[in-house]
Design a protein around this motif. Structure first.
Motif, short mmCIF file in Angstrom:
data_model
loop_
_atom_site.label_atom_id
_atom_site.label_comp_id
_atom_site.label_asym_id
_atom_site.label_seq_id
_atom_site.Cartn_x
_atom_site.Cartn_y
_atom_site.Cartn_z
N ASN A 81 69.47 -1.38 -11.37
CA ASN A 81 70.80 -1.89 -11.67
C ASN A 81 71.20 -2.98 -10.68
O ASN A 81 71.70 -4.05 -11.07
N ARG A 82 70.97 -2.73 -9.40
CA ARG A 82 71.33 -3.70 -8.37
C ARG A 82 70.47 -4.96 -8.47
O ARG A 82 70.94 -6.07 -8.24
N ALA A 83 69.21 -4.76 -8.80
CA ALA A 83 68.32 -5.92 -8.94
C ALA A 83 68.76 -6.81 -10.10
O ALA A 83 68.71 -8.04 -10.00
N LEU A 84 69.19 -6.19 -11.21
CA LEU A 84 69.67 -6.98 -12.34
C LEU A 84 70.92 -7.78 -11.95
O LEU A 84 71.05 -8.95 -12.29
N LEU A 85 71.83 -7.16 -11.22
CA LEU A 85 73.05 -7.85 -10.79
C LEU A 85 72.73 -9.05 -9.91
O LEU A 85 73.46 -10.04 -9.90
N ALA A 86 71.64 -8.99 -9.17
CA ALA A 86 71.26 -10.07 -8.25
C ALA A 86 70.55 -11.21 -8.94
O ALA A 86 70.37 -12.27 -8.36
N ASN A 87 70.15 -11.03 -10.22
CA ASN A 87 69.42 -12.07 -10.93
C ASN A 87 70.35 -13.00 -11.67
O ASN A 87 71.40 -12.59 -12.16
N LYS A 88 69.95 -14.26 -11.78
CA LYS A 88 70.76 -15.27 -12.47
C LYS A 88 70.37 -15.42 -13.93
O LYS A 88 71.02 -16.12 -14.68
N ARG A 89 69.29 -14.76 -14.34
CA ARG A 89 68.81 -14.93 -15.71
C ARG A 89 68.15 -13.64 -16.16
O ARG A 89 67.40 -13.02 -15.42
N ALA A 90 68.44 -13.23 -17.37
CA ALA A 90 67.82 -12.04 -17.95
C ALA A 90 67.65 -12.25 -19.45
O ALA A 90 68.25 -13.16 -20.03
N LEU A 91 66.84 -11.41 -20.07
CA LEU A 91 66.54 -11.57 -21.49
C LEU A 91 66.64 -10.23 -22.19
O LEU A 91 65.96 -9.27 -21.82
N PHE A 92 67.51 -10.14 -23.21
CA PHE A 92 67.63 -8.96 -24.07
C PHE A 92 66.60 -9.05 -25.18
O PHE A 92 66.48 -10.10 -25.84
N VAL A 93 65.90 -7.95 -25.44
CA VAL A 93 64.93 -7.89 -26.54
C VAL A 93 65.08 -6.55 -27.24
O VAL A 93 65.13 -5.50 -26.59
N VAL A 108 75.33 -11.49 -14.53
CA VAL A 108 75.79 -10.18 -15.00
C VAL A 108 76.73 -9.59 -13.95
O VAL A 108 76.45 -9.66 -12.75
N GLU A 109 77.84 -9.02 -14.40
CA GLU A 109 78.82 -8.43 -13.50
C GLU A 109 78.81 -6.90 -13.62
O GLU A 109 78.41 -6.36 -14.65
N GLU A 110 79.25 -6.25 -12.57
CA GLU A 110 79.49 -4.81 -12.62
C GLU A 110 80.96 -4.57 -12.95
O GLU A 110 81.84 -5.11 -12.29
N ARG A 111 81.22 -3.78 -13.99
CA ARG A 111 82.59 -3.44 -14.36
C ARG A 111 82.64 -1.96 -14.72
O ARG A 111 81.60 -1.29 -14.79
N GLU A 112 83.84 -1.48 -14.96
CA GLU A 112 84.01 -0.08 -15.36
C GLU A 112 84.28 -0.02 -16.85
O GLU A 112 85.03 -0.82 -17.40
N TYR A 113 83.63 0.96 -17.51
CA TYR A 113 83.85 1.15 -18.94
C TYR A 113 84.06 2.65 -19.18
O TYR A 113 83.17 3.46 -18.90
N GLU A 114 85.25 3.00 -19.65
CA GLU A 114 85.63 4.39 -19.91
C GLU A 114 85.36 5.28 -18.70
O GLU A 114 84.89 6.42 -18.83
N GLY A 115 85.69 4.74 -17.51
CA GLY A 115 85.58 5.53 -16.29
C GLY A 115 84.21 5.56 -15.64
O GLY A 115 84.02 6.21 -14.61
N TYR A 116 83.23 4.85 -16.21
CA TYR A 116 81.87 4.83 -15.67
C TYR A 116 81.44 3.39 -15.39
O TYR A 116 81.92 2.45 -16.04
N PRO A 117 80.51 3.19 -14.46
CA PRO A 117 80.02 1.82 -14.21
C PRO A 117 79.25 1.28 -15.41
O PRO A 117 78.56 2.03 -16.11
N ALA A 118 79.38 -0.01 -15.63
CA ALA A 118 78.70 -0.67 -16.74
C ALA A 118 78.45 -2.12 -16.35
O ALA A 118 79.00 -2.63 -15.36
#
Length: 255
Positions: A81-93, A108-118
């Protein structure tokens, strides 16, 4: 968090016909519609990052059309999770309902969704929604082959020769023994393909097959790859090159 193995998209067939441009979506309203459909279904998707060497299985949680952004599920491994936040580019497949869907995202940002990290990201600029189709494949020059350069996590480059090409993917060959260790399904990100008169294009590849071919004195490795989220600029150059190679082949056949 739930996890599952990402689905593997089948490789293009050897007999290929012309590609149509109807699969690429750039209208934000249409992109939002596809993202909402993915969120409603709850399909698992894989996010590739760190030059394709790391991945995280996730699901879309909520789409915000007015903000043109979307939430997706936090992974089960905190280091990833932390590694993804540190990257400037990612690819959904993903392959929901048997249809290939892939799109690149930026920060990618870290936010809260329904009380949990997302995770939260803005809409992609383009999204590809591609049912399996056939592509026209051509052989490339053997004596003076086009080259491509792949970089691995330790920044070690590998030079490979191109032996066939289509708008769906590329066949590569090398005598480097390290090629035998490239796993099927791995992502090769930001690969530079040197096409001489047609310039250098940067592409993302998924490895579909690795095959050892015995030669007289050694072994050559053939690596079949498919393109992921091919850009319009790269697609245009590849189409021109493929057309020229086919014209050259027909002219040679006529003598």
């Amino acid at each position: 968090m739930e996890t599952t193995e990402p689905q593997v998209t089948p490789a293009p067939t050897d007999e290929e016909s012309q590609l149509h441009d109807s699969y690429r979506i750039s209208n934000p309203l249409e992109i939002g519609g596809v993202l909402r459909h993915l969120a409603t279904r709850g399909d698992f998707m894989t996010v590739y990052f760190a030059n394709g060497q790391r991945q995280l299985v996730t699901r879309l949680l909520k789409v915000e059309p007015q903000a043109r952004g979307f939430y997706f599920d936090w992974g089960g491994i905190e280091t990833e999770n932390r590694a993804l936040l540190a990257n400037k580019r990612a690819l959904f497949v993903g392959v929901p309902e048997g249809i290939q869907v892939h799109f690149p995202i930026g920060d990618v940002e870290e936010r809260e969704y329904e009380g949990y990290p997302a995770f939260y990201s803005s809409y992609p600029e383009t999204l590809v929604r591609l049912q399996r189709r056939d592509y026209f494949r051509v052989k490339t020059p053997i004596l003076d082959p086009y080259q491509c350069t792949v970089k691995f996590p330790d920044d070690t480059p590998m030079r490979l020769a191109v032996f066939d090409l289509s708008l769906g993917g590329v066949g590569l060959r090398t005598k480097a023994a390290a090629a035998a260790d490239i796993p099927k399904g791995s992502m090769l990100m930001q690969v530079d393909m040197e096409l001489r008169d047609y310039g250098t294009v940067q592409v993302d590849l998924e490895v579909c097959a690795v095959r050892a071919v015995p030669l007289a004195k050694d072994i050559e490795y053939h690596i079949g790859c498919r393109f992921i989220a091919l850009s319009r600029a790269a697609e245009s150059r590849l189409q021109k090159l493929i057309t020229q190679l086919e014209l050259n082949r027909k002219a040679f056949a006529r003598g």
